[in-house]
Design a protein around this motif. Structure first.
Motif, PDB file in Angstrom:
ATOM      1  N   GLN A  58       0.924  -1.287   0.050  1.00  0.00           N
ATOM      2  CA  GLN A  58      -0.031  -0.117   0.029  1.00  0.00           C
ATOM      3  C   GLN A  58       0.804   1.071   0.087  1.00  0.00           C
ATOM      4  O   GLN A  58       0.592   2.317  -0.632  1.00  0.00           O
ATOM      5  CB  GLN A  58      -0.968  -0.042   1.251  1.00  0.00           C
ATOM      6  N   GLN A  59       2.011   1.275   0.616  1.00  0.00           N
ATOM      7  CA  GLN A  59       2.791   2.406   0.836  1.00  0.00           C
ATOM      8  C   GLN A  59       3.471   2.554  -0.906  1.00  0.00           C
ATOM      9  O   GLN A  59       3.630   3.557  -1.214  1.00  0.00           O
ATOM     10  CB  GLN A  59       3.972   2.318   1.785  1.00  0.00           C
ATOM     11  N   ARG A  60       3.872   1.362  -1.203  1.00  0.00           N
ATOM     12  CA  ARG A  60       4.328   1.385  -2.647  1.00  0.00           C
ATOM     13  C   ARG A  60       3.599   2.149  -3.568  1.00  0.00           C
ATOM     14  O   ARG A  60       3.971   2.722  -4.373  1.00  0.00           O
ATOM     15  CB  ARG A  60       5.015   0.119  -2.926  1.00  0.00           C
ATOM     16  N   GLY A  61       2.184   1.818  -3.476  1.00  0.00           N
ATOM     17  CA  GLY A  61       1.382   2.092  -4.453  1.00  0.00           C
ATOM     18  C   GLY A  61       0.896   3.785  -4.071  1.00  0.00           C
ATOM     19  O   GLY A  61       0.707   4.265  -5.299  1.00  0.00           O
ATOM     20  N   PHE A  62       1.140   4.153  -2.926  1.00  0.00           N
ATOM     21  CA  PHE A  62       1.120   5.631  -2.872  1.00  0.00           C
ATOM     22  C   PHE A  62       2.406   6.256  -3.549  1.00  0.00           C
ATOM     23  O   PHE A  62       2.160   7.404  -4.103  1.00  0.00           O
ATOM     24  CB  PHE A  62       1.164   6.050  -1.288  1.00  0.00           C
ATOM     25  N   GLU A  63       3.471   5.690  -3.353  1.00  0.00           N
ATOM     26  CA  GLU A  63       4.603   6.161  -3.746  1.00  0.00           C
ATOM     27  C   GLU A  63       4.726   6.426  -5.497  1.00  0.00           C
ATOM     28  O   GLU A  63       5.155   7.138  -5.883  1.00  0.00           O
ATOM     29  CB  GLU A  63       6.056   5.671  -3.305  1.00  0.00           C
ATOM     30  N   ARG A  64       3.894   5.109  -5.849  1.00  0.00           N
ATOM     31  CA  ARG A  64       4.128   4.987  -7.589  1.00  0.00           C
ATOM     32  C   ARG A  64       3.011   6.378  -7.913  1.00  0.00           C
ATOM     33  O   ARG A  64       3.349   6.738  -9.088  1.00  0.00           O
ATOM     34  CB  ARG A  64       3.513   3.702  -7.697  1.00  0.00           C
ATOM     35  N   GLU A  65       1.846   6.443  -7.231  1.00  0.00           N
ATOM     36  CA  GLU A  65       1.010   7.394  -7.755  1.00  0.00           C
ATOM     37  C   GLU A  65       1.713   8.832  -7.986  1.00  0.00           C
ATOM     38  O   GLU A  65       1.402   9.541  -8.765  1.00  0.00           O
ATOM     39  CB  GLU A  65      -0.153   7.395  -7.005  1.00  0.00           C
ATOM     40  N   LEU A  66       2.418   8.993  -6.707  1.00  0.00           N
ATOM     41  CA  LEU A  66       3.150  10.438  -6.564  1.00  0.00           C
ATOM     42  C   LEU A  66       4.403  10.383  -7.676  1.00  0.00           C
ATOM     43  O   LEU A  66       4.311  11.360  -8.156  1.00  0.00           O
ATOM     44  CB  LEU A  66       3.923  10.428  -5.290  1.00  0.00           C
ATOM     45  N   ASP A  67       4.942   9.467  -7.705  1.00  0.00           N
ATOM     46  CA  ASP A  67       6.111   9.467  -8.853  1.00  0.00           C
ATOM     47  C   ASP A  67       5.529   9.571 -10.387  1.00  0.00           C
ATOM     48  O   ASP A  67       5.990  10.504 -11.102  1.00  0.00           O
ATOM     49  CB  ASP A  67       6.899   8.179  -9.111  1.00  0.00           C
ATOM     50  N   ALA A  68       4.252   8.885 -10.506  1.00  0.00           N
ATOM     51  CA  ALA A  68       3.888   8.962 -11.755  1.00  0.00           C
ATOM     52  C   ALA A  68       2.996  10.313 -12.084  1.00  0.00           C
ATOM     53  O   ALA A  68       2.972  10.919 -13.193  1.00  0.00           O
ATOM     54  CB  ALA A  68       2.789   8.003 -12.020  1.00  0.00           C
ATOM     55  N   MET A  69       2.339  10.963 -11.055  1.00  0.00           N
ATOM     56  CA  MET A  69       1.595  11.958 -11.400  1.00  0.00           C
ATOM     57  C   MET A  69       2.016  13.380 -10.945  1.00  0.00           C
ATOM     58  O   MET A  69       1.586  14.470 -11.459  1.00  0.00           O
ATOM     59  CB  MET A  69       0.262  11.702 -10.392  1.00  0.00           C
ATOM     60  N   GLY A  70       3.452  13.353 -10.410  1.00  0.00           N
ATOM     61  CA  GLY A  70       3.885  14.475  -9.788  1.00  0.00           C
ATOM     62  C   GLY A  70       3.949  15.858 -10.942  1.00  0.00           C
ATOM     63  O   GLY A  70       3.587  16.837 -10.717  1.00  0.00           O
ATOM     64  N   ASP A  71       4.258  15.411 -12.182  1.00  0.00           N
ATOM     65  CA  ASP A  71       4.644  16.274 -13.271  1.00  0.00           C
ATOM     66  C   ASP A  71       3.621  16.398 -14.300  1.00  0.00           C
ATOM     67  O   ASP A  71       3.576  17.095 -15.547  1.00  0.00           O
ATOM     68  CB  ASP A  71       6.102  16.496 -13.734  1.00  0.00           C
ATOM     69  N   ILE A  72       2.682  15.464 -14.335  1.00  0.00           N
ATOM     70  CA  ILE A  72       1.750  15.335 -15.246  1.00  0.00           C
ATOM     71  C   ILE A  72       0.839  16.413 -15.573  1.00  0.00           C
ATOM     72  O   ILE A  72       0.254  16.990 -14.518  1.00  0.00           O
ATOM     73  CB  ILE A  72       0.985  14.226 -15.141  1.00  0.00           C
ATOM     74  N   LYS A  73       0.692  17.240 -16.562  1.00  0.00           N
ATOM     75  CA  LYS A  73      -0.450  18.061 -16.990  1.00  0.00           C
ATOM     76  C   LYS A  73      -0.931  17.694 -18.179  1.00  0.00           C
ATOM     77  O   LYS A  73      -0.410  17.924 -19.244  1.00  0.00           O
ATOM     78  CB  LYS A  73       0.208  19.469 -16.976  1.00  0.00           C
ATOM     79  N   HIS A  74      -2.035  17.324 -18.485  1.00  0.00           N
ATOM     80  CA  HIS A  74      -2.741  16.946 -19.729  1.00  0.00           C
ATOM     81  C   HIS A  74      -4.342  16.940 -19.539  1.00  0.00           C
ATOM     82  O   HIS A  74      -4.660  16.474 -18.507  1.00  0.00           O
ATOM     83  CB  HIS A  74      -2.152  15.692 -20.154  1.00  0.00           C
ATOM     84  N   ARG A  75      -4.931  17.333 -20.659  1.00  0.00           N
ATOM     85  CA  ARG A  75      -6.319  17.576 -20.361  1.00  0.00           C
ATOM     86  C   ARG A  75      -7.225  16.340 -20.208  1.00  0.00           C
ATOM     87  O   ARG A  75      -8.118  15.943 -19.565  1.00  0.00           O
ATOM     88  CB  ARG A  75      -7.021  18.000 -21.775  1.00  0.00           C
ATOM     89  N   ASN A  76      -6.494  14.978 -20.467  1.00  0.00           N
ATOM     90  CA  ASN A  76      -7.004  13.608 -20.402  1.00  0.00           C
ATOM     91  C   ASN A  76      -6.581  12.916 -19.441  1.00  0.00           C
ATOM     92  O   ASN A  76      -6.730  11.625 -19.314  1.00  0.00           O
ATOM     93  CB  ASN A  76      -7.217  13.122 -21.621  1.00  0.00           C
ATOM     94  N   VAL A  77      -5.771  13.602 -18.490  1.00  0.00           N
ATOM     95  CA  VAL A  77      -5.455  12.642 -17.167  1.00  0.00           C
ATOM     96  C   VAL A  77      -5.657  13.565 -16.005  1.00  0.00           C
ATOM     97  O   VAL A  77      -5.670  14.865 -15.955  1.00  0.00           O
ATOM     98  CB  VAL A  77      -3.754  12.586 -17.342  1.00  0.00           C
ATOM     99  N   VAL A  78      -6.170  12.915 -14.900  1.00  0.00           N
ATOM    100  CA  VAL A  78      -6.667  13.646 -13.827  1.00  0.00           C
ATOM    101  C   VAL A  78      -5.234  14.350 -13.125  1.00  0.00           C
ATOM    102  O   VAL A  78      -4.168  13.875 -13.299  1.00  0.00           O
ATOM    103  CB  VAL A  78      -7.147  12.692 -12.606  1.00  0.00           C
TER     104      VAL A  78
END
Length: 360
Positions: A111-131
């Protein structure tokens, strides 16, 4: 009792009465505390943590202190989704600002790794079709992810709703969702460095905003991959019915695995059926094996959602069906990339616009 005096009997009854009263009050107090603690979602887990909000247009007026204070007031009545990933709450700041708070408990390393993965993946994403990830909170007990709330929920919730007041998706809306989600995945695969393999593309992870624009969500299984890598070896995870067969067999996560999952979602949009519809499961099938059997018999149009019967719509659906079928090729190397999928869907949309003008 017969040998006891009246005074002794009175004393006994008084003692029993007092004991019964104390026990009943204790049970009542425990019940009230249990009900209160169950509703107070974050009662003892929000101390000693760190709240971080990212700067973004339109949300800059919200402070981390305000968000944390509002989060402390959340109860079970605010839950809008739950699953193996955690629980999602609706958090209203004011009439113009509403967030989705994703709560992930820290009960295990995974569960902790899932949180870290989501942070790693989402940190710099800016796209209309991604939350868009707006911020996060981390403590020794609980992790929170802060997203904008998507007003129309998930594609799964709308497409497969049994409510008499369900929103009906015509082909134009479904085509828009198909193209938007394809663009979001293509962005992850081709424009992000390192590239991002989502690993859990499915209709419930495609959210819809107030304009019914698709947003890819839930990056708890996401894997980062460098452009020069062919795959990443992982423990098999994801959702039955959407997983590419080669990934299930080898545990090797590739972008083509996401392409396969997207093909399943596109079939959902065309047929209106879940990948694991009861009609399939009863016969030991899923949506992919069912479609392949129809193609072999030359009657794939029998799979099209009967609610979509317009002649022009059928033509577009046939072309979209071909795209989906290519995404589901049993040989991963022969599947298109998501960039190619986007191009094909855009051409279908362009052709449809031209045909409508000719008819008009």
């Amino acid at each position: 009792m017969a040998n006891m005096s009246k005074g002794q009997l009175l004393g006994l009854f008084i003692t029993l009465g007092v004991v019964t009263f104390i026990i009943s009050k204790t049970v009542l107090a425990y019940f009230l505390y249990w009900r209160w603690s169950r509703n107070r979602v974050y009662q003892e887990t929000m101390t000693g943590g760190k709240m971080v909000l990212f700067k973004s247009s339109g949300k800059s007026s919200v402070t981390s202190e305000t968000l944390l204070k509002k989060t402390l007031s959340l109860t079970n009545k605010d839950i809008i989704g739950t699953g193996g990933y955690g629980t999602v709450y609706k958090l209203v700041i004011d009439e113009h600002t509403v967030f989705a708070i994703k709560r992930l408990t820290r009960n295990s390393i995974d569960q902790q790794r899932g949180f870290e993965r989501e942070l790693d993946a989402m940190g710099d994403i800016k796209h209309r079709n991604v939350v868009t990830l707006r911020g996060y909170y981390s403590s020794s007990h609980v992790n929170l992810l802060v997203y904008d709330l998507m007003q129309n929920g998930s594609l799964d919730g709308i497409l497969h709703s049994r409510s008499p007041n369900k929103v009906s998706l015509d082909w134009a809306a479904r085509n828009k969702i198909a193209l938007g989600s394809a663009r979001g995945i293509a962005y992850l695969h081709h424009d992000c460095i390192p590239h991002i393999i989502h690993r859990d593309i499915k209709s419930s992870n495609i959210l819809l905003d107030e304009e019914m624009e698709a947003r890819i969500s839930d990056f708890g299984l996401a894997t980062l991959i460098n452009p020069d890598q062919t795959h990443v070896s992982t423990i098999v995870a994801g959702t039955f019915g959407y997983l590419a067969p080669e990934y299930v067999e080898t545990g090797r996560a590739t972008e083509k695995g996401d392409v396969y999952s997207y093909g399943v979602v596109l079939l959902e949009l065309i047929t209106g059926k879940r990948p694991t519809d009861e009609a399939f499961v009863e016969k030991g099938n899923n949506i992919v094996t069912w479609i392949r059997a129809l193609v072999e018999d030359g009657c794939e149009e029998h799979a099209f959602d009967p609610d979509l019967v317009d002649v022009l719509t059928r033509r577009e659906m046939k072309e979209a069906f071909i795209v989906a079928y290519n995404c589901l090729n049993q040989n991963p190397s022969e599947r298109p990339t998501m960039a190619q999928v986007v191009k094909m869907l855009e051409e279908i949309k362009l052709d449809a616009s031209s045909n409508q003008k000719e008819v008009g």
